[in-house]
Design a protein around this motif. Structure first.
Motif, PDB file in Angstrom:
ATOM      1  N   SER A  53      -5.215   5.197   6.759  1.00  0.00           N
ATOM      2  CA  SER A  53      -5.725   4.508   7.874  1.00  0.00           C
ATOM      3  C   SER A  53      -4.805   4.968   8.899  1.00  0.00           C
ATOM      4  O   SER A  53      -5.710   4.830   9.905  1.00  0.00           O
ATOM      5  N   GLN A  54      -3.716   6.056   8.534  1.00  0.00           N
ATOM      6  CA  GLN A  54      -3.740   6.658   9.903  1.00  0.00           C
ATOM      7  C   GLN A  54      -4.118   7.722  10.576  1.00  0.00           C
ATOM      8  O   GLN A  54      -4.308   7.928  11.769  1.00  0.00           O
ATOM      9  N   ASP A  57       0.869  -1.271   0.312  1.00  0.00           N
ATOM     10  CA  ASP A  57       0.065  -0.077   0.225  1.00  0.00           C
ATOM     11  C   ASP A  57       1.201   1.583   0.019  1.00  0.00           C
ATOM     12  O   ASP A  57       0.557   2.352  -0.601  1.00  0.00           O
TER      13      ASP A  57
END
Length: 302
Positions: A191-192, A131
């Protein structure tokens, strides 16, 4: 290679093609009104008041959103080659805008392009990869992109006509390929959390490279017709993205006995792209200022 990835990539290609046609129409009209001696800055100041140019800019923004969505669920090695269909969409949309219908030769060239894409993607079976990029590789990739874009643009500034459009188109393609890789890096970090990502470098590098690529695209569109610049834009973007997918994200394509059909696929993509660019429906004055301003009937009387 999911259906969602393919659909999003094709819609991104359609949006990008429509943007190129609208902005080429605006550039052609601007050339006819102001001549070729005006600087790009003055031209841009005039073009931002042109509804076709503004519409093209809006579609470029939509392309970025669709492309980012496709890259979030698929790999660079799949998404960017699929965007080679932009060339067909450019001709279809351009034929409507400039009142020129695609002929049988145009459709035959598209068949070659479509078969080439299917053969390449089916044989290569690109693996998704990571990713985000492998640590430390963005520095070298960024340096390579900068050098290549600078060389192409510098050589392009020394020539005129179709070669200038092709070289600036190639420089823009390298930049847009890099922008696509940065978009993938950006979506991989989401996603962070959005707040955390905004404190990191990818969003700002994406914006800078995207603007630089956009300005190079404007130079390509002003330097010559779509037939000169679009093949370089389309193929250059795809090749750059496949290379960056391998170097940064660990995306792999199958080799061995599959190399032959892959090479045949690439050759068909090239043949189809050149055939589409040279098709009678877009050759000559297809997207020049008289055709853009007056339509086919009055352009023929000239």
């Amino acid at each position: 290679m999911s259906v969602l990835t393919v659909v999003l990539a094709l819609f991104a290609a359609l949006s990008n093609a429509a943007a190129s046609v609208l902005q080429r129409r605006a550039a052609a009209q601007d050339e006819d009104r102001a001549g070729a001696r005006h600087t790009m800055l003055r031209s841009l100041l005039r073009l931002v008041r042109d509804r076709y140019w503004v519409g093209g800019a809006a579609l470029l923004a939509l392309t970025t959103v669709l492309q980012a969505a496709a890259l979030a669920v698929g790999s660079l090695a799949v998404v960017q080659p699929l965007m080679a269909t932009e060339l067909l969409f450019t001709l279809v949309v351009g034929s409507a805008v400039f009142h020129r219908r695609p002929d049988s030769r145009t459709w035959l060239a598209f068949v070659a392009l479509a078969v080439g894409l299917a053969l390449f993607l089916g044989s290569a079976a690109p693996a998704p990869g990571h990713d985000t990029a492998t640590a430390g590789r963005w520095v070298w990739a960024g340096l390579a992109l900068f050098v290549l874009m600078t060389v192409l643009a510098s050589v392009g500034s020394l020539v005129h006509g179709a070669p200038r459009a092709a070289l600036f188109g190639s420089a823009s393609a390298v930049g847009f390929g890099g922008t696509a890789a940065l978009l993938k890096e950006l979506t991989g970090r989401l996603s962070q959390g959005v707040g955390e990502v905004l404190t990191q470098w990818p969003p700002y590098a994406t914006a800078v490279l995207g603007v630089a690529s956009f300005l190079l695209l404007q130079s390509a569109l002003r330097a010559g017709t779509l037939a000169a610049s679009q093949p370089a834009l389309t193929l250059g973007d795809a090749l750059t993205s496949v290379a960056l997918g391998w170097a940064l994200f660990g995306e792999e394509i199958l080799l061995g006995v599959r190399v032959l059909p892959e090479l045949i696929g690439v050759a068909l993509i090239g043949i189809g792209s050149v055939g589409l660019a040279r098709a009678p429906s877009v050759h000559g004055a297809w997207d020049t200022a008289p055709a853009a301003r007056d339509g086919p009937a009055r352009a023929e009387r000239r």
